[in-house]
Design an enzyme around this catalytic site. Structure first.
Site, mmCIF file in Angstrom:
data_model
loop_
_atom_site.group_PDB
_atom_site.id
_atom_site.type_symbol
_atom_site.label_atom_id
_atom_site.label_comp_id
_atom_site.label_asym_id
_atom_site.label_seq_id
_atom_site.Cartn_x
_atom_site.Cartn_y
_atom_site.Cartn_z
ATOM 1 N N TYR A 144 -2.023 -31.177 -2.990
ATOM 2 C CA TYR A 144 -0.660 -31.436 -3.458
ATOM 3 C C TYR A 144 0.279 -30.443 -2.786
ATOM 4 C CZ TYR A 144 3.327 -31.712 -6.709
ATOM 5 O OH TYR A 144 4.574 -31.852 -7.266
ATOM 6 N N ASP A 239 -0.258 -24.136 3.233
ATOM 7 C CA ASP A 239 0.545 -24.189 2.017
ATOM 8 C C ASP A 239 -0.073 -23.205 1.036
ATOM 9 O OD1 ASP A 239 1.935 -24.649 -0.248
ATOM 10 O OD2 ASP A 239 1.558 -26.808 -0.367
ATOM 11 N N LYS A 267 5.716 -19.922 -6.373
ATOM 12 C CA LYS A 267 4.987 -19.372 -7.529
ATOM 13 C C LYS A 267 5.075 -17.837 -7.637
ATOM 14 C CE LYS A 267 2.678 -23.622 -8.374
ATOM 15 N NZ LYS A 267 2.024 -24.640 -7.590
#
Ligand SMILES: *Cc1c(COP(=O)(O)O)cnc(C)c1O
Length: 427
Positions: A144, A239, A267
């Site tokens: 994702y 990523d 994050k």
């Protein structure tokens, strides 16, 4: 467990907000029951509106490596807030956070701050396409990268190469250049390069997959991606929105000693406030406007509150000792869960890299989306509910990563293992 107030708030929320939540993963669709409404977080704990306390392994889905409301992070945010919440002009804080990140990840030579991981991956891919003057991208099944149209693609089957949209509202045309390969399967990547010579702008990968549950890269997989992208003139994007400052102090690129061309972050670098970033080779990053022609912008990008929270959070995880301690706590949890499962005769396979982990209710070591799917979702759902009853808040899906913070100490892990023993027995 009394959740009366959560129940009535959820009813009200559903009338106002689709599904009652602002991000679908927060609903308990995969495990049954309903989401708890949270009153506050403190250290390793979450408190719901009914006054129940939970040891938190979601940690806002990764960002809170310093735990909830860490005094140093809160102080940094308070001090920044007193000086104004947004300037729409550069501030020294952006330089400070940029330098701090580059200290951890020396491979990043230039960086651009955005507001979310979604923006980071979207922008990095635009940049890779601008840089290579090619259109196609490769992603992996089960990875994702945020909810940008071109990335909302499901492979359909292992042999499918051309992506189909994963959601209504994503035009087929938008994903026609998104190719899908199997995670941990270098041959599936090489086949795409063969089929589309000189057309692939970027390979984007979660260097440790976290969004199908934690699936570590097999030896040679990331090295192989680096080699093939280098040979083909394709931009390799790690990523690290989740893995950055989670699997290792310097992210997966340090842990596996591989230098991607571009890295996306989010994050942890926001210390619990909304932030994303993309960065990497100077030669590529120089193409970003206004230094270069690739346009990308943001009203609140580099926001002083988010920068301050990020700077404070990274300061708290700079010391190697902090990482040794988190590794020890990770091992303690691995051993405790394994023993609890064994005693109860429950088959589990645990995966963990640094502070990211998943308990799969399966005997198969997961290596890609197909093997991940073997896990017993129903059993996980029961385990999840029992853990909740015993005061432990896990991600409400079998296919998610769990996280620890620097405040998950020995006693907290012991309490978690005690809860797991009770929960496993009841399965
Ligand atoms: C969470 C995540 C994103 C998306 O970040 P948001 O801030 O939710 O937009 C992208 N990539 C990975 C690997 C993630 O884990």
């Amino acid at each position: 467990m009394n959740i009366t107030k959560s129940i009535s708030l959820f009813q009200e929320a559903q009338k106002l907000i689709p599904g009652g939540v602002d991000s679908p993963v927060r609903a308990f669709c995969a495990v049954g029951g309903q989401p708890l409404f949270i009153e506050r977080g403190e250290g390793p704990y979450l408190f719901d509106v009914d006054g129940n306390r939970y040891i938190d392994y979601v940690l806002s889905w990764g960002p809170l490596i310093t735990g909830h409301a860490h005094p140093k992070v809160i102080e940094a945010i308070q001090q920044a807030a007193c000086k104004g919440t947004s300037y729409g002009a550069p501030s020294p804080l952006e330089i400070e956070l940029a330098k701090s990140i580059m200290d951890f990840m020396p491979n990043i030579e230039m960086i651009r701050f955005v507001n979310s991981g979604t923006e980071a991956t979207m922008s990095a891919l635009r940049l890779a396409r601008a840089y290579t003057k090619r259109d196609k991208i490769i992603k992996f099944e089960g990875c994702y990268h945020g909810h940008a149209d071109m990335l909302l693609v499901q492979a359909g089957s292992g042999v499918a190469t051309l992506g189909l949209p994963d959601s209504p509202g994503v035009p087929a045309d938008t994903v026609k250049d998104t190719l899908v390969a199997n995670y941990n399967d270098l041959d599936s990547v090489k086949a795409l390069f063969k089929k589309y010579p000189d057309q692939i702008a970027a390979v984007i990968v979660e260097p440790v997959a976290g969004n199908m549950g934690v699936v570590p890269p097999l030896p040679g997989f990331l090295e192989g991606l680096r080699a093939v992208t280098k040979r083909e003139g394709t931009v390799l994007i790690f990523d690290e929105v989740m893995t950055g400052f989670r699997v290792h102090k310097g992210g997966a690129q340090a842990l596996y000693n591989i230098q991607p061309d571009l890295t996306t972050l989010g994050k942890v670098i926001g210390g619990g406030l909304p932030v994303g970033a993309y960065g990497g080779k100077r030669e590529i990053m120089q193409m970003v406007a206004p230094a270069g022609p690739m346009y990308q912008a943001g009203t609140l990008a580099g926001n002083p509150l988010a920068m301050s929270a990020g700077i404070a959070a990274l300061d708290l995880i700079r010391d190697e000792k902090v990482w040794d301690e988190m590794e020890a706590r990770g091992r303690q949890l691995d051993a405790g869960i394994e023993s609890a499962a064994k005693k109860a005769g429950v088959a589990v396979t645990q995966t963990r890299v640094g502070t990211m982990r998943t308990i799969f209710f399966s005997e198969t070591m997961p290596r890609d989306w197909n093997t991940v799917k073997c896990a017993d979702k129903v059993r996980f759902g029961k385990f999840f509910q029992k853990m909740l009853e015993n005061g432990v808040y896990l991600a409400p899906s079998q296919f998610e990563a769990g996280f620890i913070s620097i405040l998950h100490d020995e006693a907290v892990i012991t309490a978690t293992v005690d809860a797991a023993e009770r929960a496993m027995k009841s399965l």
